[in-house]
Design an enzyme around this catalytic site. Structure first.
Site, PDB file in Angstrom:
ATOM      1  N   CYS A  49      42.566  46.550  38.073  1.00  0.00           N
ATOM      2  CA  CYS A  49      41.895  45.261  37.888  1.00  0.00           C
ATOM      3  C   CYS A  49      40.414  45.530  37.617  1.00  0.00           C
ATOM      4  CB  CYS A  49      42.046  44.394  39.133  1.00  0.00           C
ATOM      5  SG  CYS A  49      41.097  42.858  39.046  1.00  0.00           S
ATOM      6  N   ASP A  56      47.068  47.866  39.460  1.00  0.00           N
ATOM      7  CA  ASP A  56      48.118  46.956  39.004  1.00  0.00           C
ATOM      8  C   ASP A  56      49.291  47.815  38.572  1.00  0.00           C
ATOM      9  OD1 ASP A  56      46.893  44.418  39.303  1.00  0.00           O
ATOM     10  OD2 ASP A  56      45.736  44.741  37.482  1.00  0.00           O
TER      11      ASP A  56
END
Length: 136
Positions: A49, A56
């Protein structure tokens, strides 16, 4: 509920990673002139992120009908590994991969699906397409 909450996201966060230069995806000559679908699945995709720096995780699926060229898998693996430490939003991932696949092999049509692991109870599935898929 206050609808004017400022979550602190900036335009820099939004574009981060979208213009990053990545290794070239190599191709090889398609041996068949008929239409057929190539589907490539990366079940252990990772990125970061751009705001929080948290990882992620997701599944990236690349589907395309080749024209003159097919994607070479080893170079594609190296290309996709570059996302591992890159700060980039999920939406930008699907669209950037699509842009780079289209640039590399100029397929008749292509679809990139990013199915990301839920965060905070929300699951994101991003689908980016190039061209019009033939009707079945």
């Amino acid at each position: 509920m206050d609808r004017d909450i400022d979550f602190g996201y900036t335009k820099d966060h939004a574009r981060k990673g979208a213009n990053t230069e990545l290794p070239a995806i190599q191709c090889w000559e398609n041996q068949y002139k008929r239409d057929y679908v190539i589907k490539i699945v990366l079940p252990e995709f990772t990125s970061v992120c751009p705001k929080t720096g948290l990882p992620d995780f997701g599944v990236i699926t690349i589907e395309y009908i080749p024209n003159e060229l097919c994607l070479e898998l080893k170079s594609l693996k190296y290309y996709l590994l570059e996302y591992r430490d890159m700060g980039i939003f999920m939406e930008n991932i699907a669209n950037k991969i699509l842009d780079d696949v289209v640039k590399a092999c100029k397929p008749k049509v292509a679809r990139i699906t990013g199915e990301f692991t839920p965060r905070g109870g929300l699951k994101s599935v991003i689908i980016a397409e190039h061209g019009k898929w033939p009707s079945k």
